[in-house]
Scaffold this active site. Structure first.
Site, PDB file in Angstrom:
ATOM      1  N   GLU A 114      38.593  31.158  44.825  1.00 51.51           N
ATOM      2  CA  GLU A 114      38.625  31.064  43.364  1.00 51.51           C
ATOM      3  C   GLU A 114      37.309  30.490  42.841  1.00 51.51           C
ATOM      4  O   GLU A 114      36.917  30.781  41.709  1.00 51.51           O
ATOM      5  CB  GLU A 114      39.826  30.213  42.929  1.00 51.51           C
ATOM      6  CG  GLU A 114      40.246  30.413  41.490  1.00 51.51           C
ATOM      7  CD  GLU A 114      40.786  31.804  41.142  1.00 51.51           C
ATOM      8  OE1 GLU A 114      40.958  32.649  42.061  1.00 51.51           O
ATOM      9  OE2 GLU A 114      41.037  32.064  39.957  1.00 51.51           O
ATOM     10  N   HIS A 143      36.040  38.698  37.174  1.00 54.47           N
ATOM     11  CA  HIS A 143      36.739  37.735  38.032  1.00 54.47           C
ATOM     12  C   HIS A 143      37.062  38.366  39.393  1.00 54.47           C
ATOM     13  O   HIS A 143      36.726  37.817  40.450  1.00 54.47           O
ATOM     14  CB  HIS A 143      38.026  37.291  37.341  1.00 54.47           C
ATOM     15  CG  HIS A 143      38.871  36.347  38.144  1.00 54.47           C
ATOM     16  ND1 HIS A 143      38.855  34.993  37.941  1.00 54.47           N
ATOM     17  CD2 HIS A 143      39.744  36.562  39.155  1.00 54.47           C
ATOM     18  CE1 HIS A 143      39.694  34.417  38.795  1.00 54.47           C
ATOM     19  NE2 HIS A 143      40.247  35.351  39.543  1.00 54.47           N
ATOM     20  N   GLU A 144      37.711  39.515  39.355  1.00 51.97           N
ATOM     21  CA  GLU A 144      38.108  40.155  40.617  1.00 51.97           C
ATOM     22  C   GLU A 144      36.875  40.570  41.418  1.00 51.97           C
ATOM     23  O   GLU A 144      36.898  40.564  42.644  1.00 51.97           O
ATOM     24  CB  GLU A 144      39.024  41.351  40.366  1.00 51.97           C
ATOM     25  CG  GLU A 144      40.365  41.011  39.674  1.00 51.97           C
ATOM     26  CD  GLU A 144      41.169  39.904  40.349  1.00 51.97           C
ATOM     27  OE1 GLU A 144      41.068  39.728  41.573  1.00 51.97           O
ATOM     28  OE2 GLU A 144      41.901  39.182  39.616  1.00 51.97           O
ATOM     29  N   HIS A 181      35.918  37.857  43.715  1.00 54.05           N
ATOM     30  CA  HIS A 181      36.735  37.832  44.948  1.00 54.05           C
ATOM     31  C   HIS A 181      36.270  38.916  45.923  1.00 54.05           C
ATOM     32  O   HIS A 181      36.131  38.688  47.117  1.00 54.05           O
ATOM     33  CB  HIS A 181      38.205  38.099  44.612  1.00 54.05           C
ATOM     34  CG  HIS A 181      38.924  36.933  44.003  1.00 54.05           C
ATOM     35  ND1 HIS A 181      38.988  35.702  44.611  1.00 54.05           N
ATOM     36  CD2 HIS A 181      39.644  36.818  42.856  1.00 54.05           C
ATOM     37  CE1 HIS A 181      39.713  34.877  43.858  1.00 54.05           C
ATOM     38  NE2 HIS A 181      40.119  35.525  42.780  1.00 54.05           N
TER      39      HIS A 181
HETATM   40 MG    MG Z   1      41.591  34.890  41.283  1.00 52.88          MG
END
Ligand code: MG
Length: 501
Positions: free
Chosen positions: A297, A267-268, A271
């Protein structure tokens, strides 16, 4: 030729560079506060960060800077990149004009102190400890909303801070559309013979060193050499884009149920990749980093869910997963897939499955809206929180650490932020649809590094390179030819989970 050509814009950007520098240093201090700073440093750090924030405001409101901005605004025939710079800088100047320096400094001071108090309150399961800080943060946010101004709802200007143009009404409409469809699907899953509340892997311990190796191996597969990216530890995983060529992600090793750490690292990464991929010509401008949290996101969830939870991707790292503990060899790849994609009502948002996830967000949205309009009091939060979990998810947390204290956001003053998580997830499915139309199936692409490069190139071309040049709805229209819609999310969840369950 550079993307930024207009002379007035170049002048403006040169003047902006000292704000750019202060912002980059502030990012670094924020990252350090959450990763390395010893506990006792919090007061002094809070003061230092508040003062730097004050300097940023002064620089934005500096007469020379405003004059340059006004001149640039009058220019004709600007390209989209130049217009984006004007839009983003004008918004900052407008906001700073409305918010007194004293309020901003108090906000930063309060939230930096509150952060460590929250860490302690969560650890000790003591909401009372955090309550006075949250009272203050809510009061400051309400004051901020009033000063920023609004037409319909006091929560609007707070949403707008995180997602330019997003309104309470729009958010309500979106959730009203999504909620019944999700509840219907959850109902179906709960009635399936495959429905389980736990998977054995949830209580399986893992070796933290081996988990770290797995994380790094995944990052290497996705990113190659880590010469512009770091992985560190923090209480709550996050990403910090420091400046060009310097993005940092964090994780936490809980030592049990490896899927949480696995998913949050991917997830990170989503980003971080976005933070690294802005067009280099925008490097010293205010549009290099994306400001839309929905767009952001949509990237983290794209990698976490559409890649990380898929069977082909899990298969690539299955052998490494077997090294996480002696017991791991008991689980086939099929079992790991079911574990990673298990749907069950649970307490912790960041560990929630793809289907129930949005209900966690809806609860936070309703609470924040209530806090800001004054229909909910901070002291009643644990009670209200637990009741909503019972009503929406059918479960009630036994402790506040598993309930109202779980998220870092309110301690950091991030009120108005949560809805972007749900919007962003819905958007990730739009990207998937349009990417697959051009490149073929994602499941095939992720199987080798060449395919991963194609995925990354598509994301850069259609999303990343623009930074915050466009507002989220405009970029969605530009890159997909259609308006934002949750339809692809609903379709994806139904197809995927009616197959598993
Ligand atoms: Mg996030």
């Amino acid at each position: 030729m550079s993307l930024i050509r207009n002379k007035r814009i170049i002048e403006l950007i040169n003047e902006y560079r000292r704000i750019w520098a202060l912002k980059r240093m502030l990012n670094l201090a924020e990252w350090d506060l959450a990763v390395y700073m010893p506990e006792k440093g919090s007061k002094a750090r809070a003061e230092a960060m508040a003062k730097v924030e004050g300097l940023i405001q002064e620089a934005f409101l500096d007469k020379k800077f405003i004059k340059l901005l006004e001149k640039a605004r009058k220019e004709k025939n600007l390209n989209d990149y130049e217009k984006g710079i004007i839009r983003v800088l004008s918004k900052s100047v407008d906001d700073y004009r409305k918010l007194p320096k004293e309020l901003l400094e108090e906000f930063i001071k309060t939230t930096s102190e509150a952060h460590l108090i929250w860490v302690k309150a969560k650890k000790d399961n003591n909401f009372k400890l955090f309550e006075p800080y949250l009272e203050k943060i809510v009061a400051l946010s309400r004051r901020k909303a009033k000063l920023l101004g609004y037409k319909k709802h006091p929560y609007d200007p707070l949403l707008n801070e995180f997602e330019e143009g997003l309104t309470t009404e729009e958010t309500e409409n979106y959730f009203n559309e999504l909620k019944p469809k999700l509840i219907e699907l959850i109902h179906y899953i709960k009635n399936s013979k495959n429905y389980k509340l736990e998977h054995k892997l949830h209580s399986e311990k893992y070796d933290k060193e081996k988990m770290k190796e797995l994380n790094l191996k995944i990052l290497n597969y996705l990113h190659g050499e880590l010469n512009d990216l770091r992985l560190d530890l923090s209480a709550h995983p996050f990403t910090a884009g420091i400046a060009q060529g310097d993005a940092r992600i964090t994780t936490r090793y809980e030592g049990i149920s490896f899927g949480n750490c696995y998913s949050s690292t991917i997830h990170e990464y989503g980003h971080a990749l976005y933070e690294l991929n802005g067009h280099e010509d925008l490097g010293f401008t205010p549009t290099f980093f994306a400001s839309s949290l929905i767009l952001h996101e949509s990237q983290s969830r794209f990698w976490e869910k559409l890649i990380g939870t898929s069977k082909p991707f899990l298969s690539l790292f299955y052998k490494d997963m077997l090294k996480l503990s002696k017991n791991m060899k008991r689980y086939s790849i099929e079992e790991v897939y079911r574990y990673i994609n298990l749907v069950k009502p649970s307490f912790i948002r960041v560990d929630a499955d793809e289907v129930t996830y949005h209900l966690h967000i809806i609860i936070r949205f309703e609470i924040e809206k209530g806090l800001i309009e004054g229909s909910i009091n901070v002291k009643d939060l644990p009670k209200i929180w637990n009741k909503k979990y019972k009503d929406y998810l059918g479960i009630e947390p036994k402790t506040d650490s598993l309930g109202v204290l779980q998220d870092v956001h309110w301690s950091s003053g991030l009120i108005g932020y949560f809805p972007t998580y749900s919007f962003g997830t819905a958007l990730s499915l739009m990207w998937k649809h349009h990417m697959e139309k051009e490149l073929g199936s994602l499941d095939k692409l992720m199987n080798n590094k060449k395919g991963v490069e194609k995925i990354k190139a598509w994301l850069k071309e259609n999303i990343h390179q623009y930074g915050s040049t466009y507002r989220f709805r405009d970029l969605v229209r530009k890159s997909t030819g259609e308006n934002f819609t949750p339809d692809y999310l609903v379709k994806y969840l139904n197809e995927k989970y009616r197959r598993i369950y």
